[in-house]
Write an enzyme that holds these catalytic residues in place. Structure first.
Site: not given
Ligand code: GBH
Length: 499
Positions: A83, A173-174, A316, A390, A439, A455
């Site tokens: 990704r 994304n987000e 997360y 993620e 991620w 990360f």
């Protein structure tokens, strides 16, 4: 590789995508090379005070030049998907007001071809926070409906050049994080904030996050419309959106706290997914915001009719949600998240955190959050196919720690392993999840935290940009290879054949 003892915990469909994730601004570097235009993050990170360690993404982890080495790392992991995002400003340095940068097109062509040559499917986002600065300067980017034409124009170029080989497209994304952090708290570009968030010099109205979100939803719909009507039939791919999904447990059994947890979802995640999938904003938002909430015209609704092929979930962490609308915490106080749903967000109840705290202040390790959030999305959106786009854990850079300390990242292994077990449990109960992306592939530029938070499954030595696999990379490799050696799961395979 020995098989796990609790085999059932890990049974996943045969065609499940296992991958690692990245994004253009956080990885590429080469910020002004080969015709790239400047992005909003180039400008923002160069202004002093915006990035905690004073760094920027000028070089980042030099993925632009080292992508072949990085693909080899992926090959070692055994992943079947990668990704990443395209840099809009690398492809269209001035949006639709200038030329296509053919060097940028060539770069992504080479990246995509090299991935496919190694059996790794590209899973591509059109934008992951970074957009051409030109759009900000000309008309205020997401605040103007003009951005919809820019996004459609850009999306079409990407489908045209890359769609013969890219079968998974993500529009945004987000967008929920962009709306809140760019236009309410102001900690991401364009740094606009509402007076309710304290130290706010731009003093904007409460409406801006809502307007930015509205234009992102319609930009998304424009790109999907273009794909559906002009490319999908011949190219045969799928298109979706990625949302940041937090799990909220009600702080107590009271009906107020339960609806606070529900509101928390509506004002963050369903804010985008409801319009995209149902063609309307969540009921709670309509009730509470009334005429402040933008509305969709007939023409908009027609554009939005295509929905999505899949929902990407970045998950997360979990929090408790406590009511701030009807009863408790009416007086506000620190941490009151309003008007993002009028709830108090806290990780701690009766002195006990919801899950083990970590180096990252917003991540508490709460594995059930994965199953719960996936099940919530499954139930609300009629089991639209999902990907975990993620999931991962950060480590705090500390000068006293050596590379070895970072490489021995057993905490990340425990985190990912427990979240994956929780995901598999949701799937056994019927959630149609088709992939999981860690991620991140490498340590990288962690936005406002700069390089201070790591990360990666691979460690980066920032003096040399040398990549070293961490324990988590080795664990992930084993996890994937055990998966490939599992016998077929008759239940899940049957469902796959039906769809
Ligand atoms: C993702 O979101 C990004 O897509 C990725 O680029 C990034 O590197 C990765 O996660 C790791 O951070 O801030 O108190 O509201 C990151 C942004 C930060 C959004 C935490 C949700 C939740 C807690 N996320 N935030 S809070």
């Amino acid at each position: 590789v020995p098989l796990e003892t609790n085999l059932h915990q890990f049974i996943l469909p045969n065609n499940f995508l296992f991958g690692t994730a990245s994004s253009s601004y956080q990885f590429e570097g080469a910020f002004s090379s080969e015709g790239k235009g400047l992005s909003n993050w180039d400008i923002f990170s160069h202004q002093t005070g915006n990035i905690l360690d004073g760094s920027n993404g000028d070089v980042a982890v030099d993925h632009y030049h080292r992508y072949l080495e990085d693909i080899n790392l992926m090959k070692d992991l055994g992943v079947n998907s990668y990704r990443f995002s395209l840099s809009w400003a690398r492809i269209l340095p001035r949006g639709r007001f200038g030329n296509v940068n053919m060097a940028g097109i060539e770069h992504y062509n080479k990246l995509i071809d090299a991935l496919l040559q190694k059996g790794i499917y590209p899973f591509v986002s059109l934008t992951h926070y970074d957009i051409p600065q030109e759009l900000e300067d000309r008309y205020g980017a997401w605040l103007s409906p003009k951005v919809q034409d820019d996004f459609r124009y850009y999306a079409e170029i990407c489908f045209k050049y890359f769609g013969d080989r890219v079968k998974h497209w993500v529009t945004f994304n987000e967008p929920n994080v962009v709306a809140i952090r760019g236009y309410r708290s102001g900690i991401y570009p364009p740094g606009r904030c509402s007076a309710l968030f304290g130290n706010c010099s731009s003093g904007d109205s409460e409406k801006e996050p809502l307007i930015a979100a509205h234009n992102m939803i319609l930009s998304h719909a424009s790109a999907v419309d273009t794909y559906r009507t002009r490319y999908q039939k011949t190219q045969g791919g799928s298109i979706g959106i990625v949302i940041n999904a937090i799990w909220y447990e009600p702080f107590s059994d009271s009906s107020e706290d339960k609806s606070a947890a529900e509101r928390a979802q509506s004002f963050f995640m369903n804010w985008f997914l409801d319009p995209i999938i149902f063609g309307r904003y969540p009921a709670e938002m309509q009730q509470i915001l009334g005429s402040q909430l933008p509305t969709f015209s007939r023409k908009d609704l027609n554009l939005m009719r295509h929905g999505v092929d899949f929902i990407g979930i970045n998950h997360y962490t979990s929090f408790y949600a406590k009511d701030c609308l009807y009863s408790a915490c009416q007086s506000g106080g620190p941490g009151v998240s309003k008007p993002e749903g009028y709830f108090l967000r806290t990780a701690v109840k009766d002195g006990i955190p919801i899950g083990e705290s970590t180096d990252v202040d917003w991540i508490n390790i709460y594995p059930p959050g994965m199953e719960n959030v996936v099940t919530y999305i499954k139930d609300r959106y009629n089991n639209t196919p999902m990907f975990i786009t993620e999931n991962g854990l950060g480590q705090l850079s500390n000068p006293r720690l050596s590379a070895t300390d970072f490489v021995f990242d057993y905490k990340r292994v425990e985190y990912m392993n427990s979240y994956l077990i929780s995901l598999a449990s949701a799937m056994r109960k019927g959630a149609d999840v088709r992939g999981y992306f860690a991620w991140a592939l490498l340590d990288n530029f962690e936005w406002i935290s700069g390089y201070a938070v790591r990360f990666g499954l691979h460690h980066i030595d920032y003096a040399t940009l040398k990549r070293t696999p961490k324990l988590s990379a080795i664990w992930f490799k084993h996890r994937i290879s055990n998966h490939s050696s599992f016998p077929n799961n008759p239940v899940i395979d049957q469902r796959d054949r039906e769809s």
